[in-house]
Structure formats: structure tokens, C-alpha cells
Write a protein that holds these residues in place. Sequence first.
Motif, mmCIF file in Angstrom:
data_model
loop_
_atom_site.group_PDB
_atom_site.id
_atom_site.type_symbol
_atom_site.label_atom_id
_atom_site.label_comp_id
_atom_site.label_asym_id
_atom_site.label_seq_id
_atom_site.Cartn_x
_atom_site.Cartn_y
_atom_site.Cartn_z
ATOM 1 N N ALA A 1 0.832 -1.200 0.000
ATOM 2 C CA ALA A 1 0.000 0.000 0.000
ATOM 3 C C ALA A 1 0.870 1.254 0.000
ATOM 4 N N HIS A 2 0.237 2.369 -0.344
ATOM 5 C CA HIS A 2 0.908 3.657 -0.228
ATOM 6 C C HIS A 2 0.953 4.064 1.249
ATOM 7 N N PRO A 3 2.031 4.670 1.711
ATOM 8 C CA PRO A 3 2.089 5.106 3.112
ATOM 9 C C PRO A 3 0.903 5.957 3.522
ATOM 10 N N ALA B 1 19.337 -0.113 16.392
ATOM 11 C CA ALA B 1 20.233 -1.025 17.101
ATOM 12 C C ALA B 1 20.625 -2.219 16.233
ATOM 13 N N VAL B 2 19.692 -2.719 15.415
ATOM 14 C CA VAL B 2 19.948 -3.930 14.620
ATOM 15 C C VAL B 2 20.518 -3.595 13.246
ATOM 16 N N LEU B 3 19.960 -2.581 12.597
ATOM 17 C CA LEU B 3 20.292 -2.296 11.200
ATOM 18 C C LEU B 3 21.260 -1.126 11.036
ATOM 19 N N GLY B 4 21.461 -0.356 12.089
ATOM 20 C CA GLY B 4 22.356 0.786 12.022
ATOM 21 C C GLY B 4 21.606 2.095 11.895
ATOM 22 N N PRO B 5 22.298 3.213 12.125
ATOM 23 C CA PRO B 5 21.622 4.518 12.150
ATOM 24 C C PRO B 5 21.070 4.955 10.802
ATOM 25 N N ASP B 6 21.538 4.344 9.724
ATOM 26 C CA ASP B 6 21.050 4.706 8.391
ATOM 27 C C ASP B 6 20.070 3.666 7.843
ATOM 28 N N TYR B 7 19.311 3.023 8.748
ATOM 29 C CA TYR B 7 18.331 2.027 8.304
ATOM 30 C C TYR B 7 17.364 2.637 7.300
ATOM 31 N N GLU B 8 16.779 1.761 6.471
ATOM 32 C CA GLU B 8 15.869 2.192 5.413
ATOM 33 C C GLU B 8 14.479 1.579 5.619
ATOM 34 N N ILE B 9 13.456 2.391 5.434
ATOM 35 C CA ILE B 9 12.069 1.906 5.446
ATOM 36 C C ILE B 9 11.691 1.647 3.993
ATOM 37 N N VAL B 10 11.476 0.383 3.639
ATOM 38 C CA VAL B 10 11.335 0.030 2.219
ATOM 39 C C VAL B 10 9.959 -0.528 1.860
ATOM 40 N N GLU B 11 9.126 -0.819 2.854
ATOM 41 C CA GLU B 11 7.861 -1.497 2.537
ATOM 42 C C GLU B 11 6.822 -1.197 3.600
ATOM 43 N N ASP C 1 8.098 -0.331 -4.554
ATOM 44 C CA ASP C 1 8.163 0.974 -5.218
ATOM 45 C C ASP C 1 7.317 1.941 -4.411
ATOM 46 N N MET C 2 7.812 2.286 -3.225
ATOM 47 C CA MET C 2 7.039 3.140 -2.344
ATOM 48 C C MET C 2 6.958 4.547 -2.929
ATOM 49 N N THR C 3 5.756 5.092 -3.023
ATOM 50 C CA THR C 3 5.557 6.437 -3.558
ATOM 51 C C THR C 3 4.689 7.243 -2.606
ATOM 52 N N VAL C 4 4.970 8.532 -2.557
ATOM 53 C CA VAL C 4 4.183 9.469 -1.750
ATOM 54 C C VAL C 4 4.028 10.755 -2.548
ATOM 55 N N THR C 5 3.012 11.532 -2.231
ATOM 56 C CA THR C 5 2.853 12.839 -2.870
ATOM 57 C C THR C 5 3.720 13.870 -2.151
ATOM 58 N N GLN C 6 3.944 14.978 -2.822
ATOM 59 C CA GLN C 6 4.821 16.008 -2.260
ATOM 60 C C GLN C 6 4.281 16.553 -0.943
ATOM 61 N N ASP C 7 2.967 16.796 -0.887
ATOM 62 C CA ASP C 7 2.420 17.357 0.349
ATOM 63 C C ASP C 7 2.546 16.373 1.508
ATOM 64 N N ALA D 1 11.627 10.755 9.857
ATOM 65 C CA ALA D 1 11.005 9.735 9.007
ATOM 66 C C ALA D 1 11.455 9.893 7.559
ATOM 67 N N ARG D 2 11.517 11.128 7.077
ATOM 68 C CA ARG D 2 11.916 11.367 5.678
ATOM 69 C C ARG D 2 13.304 10.827 5.391
ATOM 70 N N GLU D 3 14.211 10.950 6.335
ATOM 71 C CA GLU D 3 15.596 10.552 6.062
ATOM 72 C C GLU D 3 15.757 9.038 5.955
ATOM 73 N N HIS D 4 14.768 8.285 6.431
ATOM 74 C CA HIS D 4 14.849 6.825 6.370
ATOM 75 C C HIS D 4 13.952 6.220 5.293
ATOM 76 N N LEU D 5 12.984 6.981 4.810
ATOM 77 C CA LEU D 5 11.989 6.450 3.884
ATOM 78 C C LEU D 5 12.559 6.383 2.467
ATOM 79 N N VAL D 6 12.596 5.170 1.892
ATOM 80 C CA VAL D 6 13.054 4.996 0.514
ATOM 81 C C VAL D 6 11.814 5.061 -0.375
ATOM 82 N N CYS D 7 11.645 6.186 -1.070
ATOM 83 C CA CYS D 7 10.402 6.375 -1.816
ATOM 84 C C CYS D 7 10.622 7.337 -2.976
ATOM 85 N N ARG D 8 9.664 7.313 -3.895
ATOM 86 C CA ARG D 8 9.583 8.325 -4.947
ATOM 87 C C ARG D 8 8.521 9.344 -4.543
ATOM 88 N N VAL D 9 8.801 10.608 -4.828
ATOM 89 C CA VAL D 9 7.819 11.663 -4.581
ATOM 90 C C VAL D 9 7.165 12.001 -5.915
#
Length: 278
Positions: free
Chosen positions: A69-71, A92-102, A233-239, A248-256
Motif C-alpha cells: 500500500a501507499h504510506p 540497534a539492529v540495522l544501524g543509524p542509516d536504516y531504510e524503510i522500504v515497505e 516501489d514506495m511512492t508518496v505525494t509532495q504534500d 522519518a523522511r531521512e529513512h523512507l526509501v520512496c519516490r515523490v
Amino acid sequence: MDDLATLPDLDLRPALDGLQRDGITACKGAFSRAFVEELREDMMTAFWDAIQRPGGAVGRGPRRWYVEAHPQAFRGFNELVMHPWVRAMAEAVLGPDYEIVEIGLDVPFQGARYQPWHRDFPAPRESYEGKRITSLAFNISGVDVTPDMGPLEVAHGTQWDDGREWKHQMFPPESTWGRFAERSVRKFPQAGDISCRSALTIHRGTEHLSPIARPVLVMGFDAPGAGHAALHDMTVTQDFHDQLPAEAREHLVCRVVDRLEPIVQKHTIEGLVMAGQR
């Protein structure tokens, strides 16, 4: 975050030890029941929308579907990804640069049958040799799970199994299932609990006899380089992107994007699509 249930001080050591030993752990009572009721409504809305579109939902066996689903389909997305226990475990498990991918949901209905034992992806060398977890699945049940609701069955300690000789490196042969049955524990989360498991821990959905559906939210997190964002292929709108907390933005792997398009599922698991027997 008014929807957070009261949490004890964040001593992660018991959860981290459990994750390393069993491949799964949990935070009980992480969210209020009011929050989870809203989440359940959003999950079922996303499901009924997706099931009507070609490619909108993926079968994971009879009467069981997965929907990515879309976030912004979830009114509580910020609260989900910013939950202090989720963030602390991921870091703690994945490191400070963990990614939210799904983000998605798994929904079994009455008539769902036993799945074959499986893991979510092939194991990387870092895991079967280095005992390192590079991806986490956070799950939140939309209901109080009872024994007739096809609870998840997890084979503790199997996150380190090699698996390179298995079908698709994910499905152990039936001749080995006895070992997983010996290690298996059925999970009965209550609404508001969060579970956290290695995506490599062997597990299966069980027979669902209840007339009540059991929607489960799925959030996939990666260590940098794990590569599972390519399955999504996580996508979100600009707003929506603009209103996310910076953390949250710094970890979210997504297209705007300017406009959201219906999702055609990319991550299919052939052995689960075809599964239909115990």
C-alpha cells in the motif's frame, strides 16, 4: 503521540537478545486500541480497493492475500514509523542509516490453509556466516488473535539457517519440516502489540477457521545495501512527504510524485501463491 500506549523505559536488551536467539521479539501494548481500530479500518479499506484491481493483491495461498500500500493510505503512518521502540530496534539492529522500504498488509480469511514453511527472502552471506540481521519485519495485528484465526507459527532460531539448497533459497524441503515443527511457537498478539522479526526466520500462516478476518500490518526495514527496496516501489505525494517528520523522511526509501497511481504488486512468492495444502 497521544495514541501510544504507556511504554516502560526502553531497555532494549531483552528484545535484542530474544531477536538474536529466536529470530523474533515483541513490544506489548505499544499502541492504544483506538489507534489500532483506525489502523484496522485503513487496512481493510486498502484491501478491498486492491482486490478489485488486476495485480492489486497477491495470493499467498487459499483465502490469504498480501497487499502493498501507499504510506498515506494509513492515517497513523507517522506514528507507526516514528514509534520509539520501532526506531530504537531498527537503529540497534540495522544501524543509524536504516531504510524503510515497505508497508503493506497480509489478510487471511476463513478458509485460509496452512502455508509451507518459508522465509521472506534468500539469506545473504552476512546472515548465514556472520550471524548478522540485515532486514526486519515489524508486524501489528488489527485484532486480538485467537487460536482459530490462523495465527502465525514461527520456528525459533532458524534465522541463521543457510538455505542456499532450498527451492528459491526460501522454501525448505518437506523432509525437513519436522525440525521446524519442533521449534515452532504460535503467536497470539493482541491489538496494540508490535512484533519484530528477522525476515529470514522460518514461519508459516496456519489454518484460519474464524469468520473474522485477521489483517496484519507489515513494515519492512533494511540495513543499507540489503537491497530489498528493489522489490517495492514506495511512492508518496509532495504534500505528504513535506509533512513527514524529518526523522522519518531521512529513512523512507520512496519516490515523490504529483499523483499516486494504483500499485501493481512486484514482490510475489510463487511457492505461496501456489500453496494450498498443509
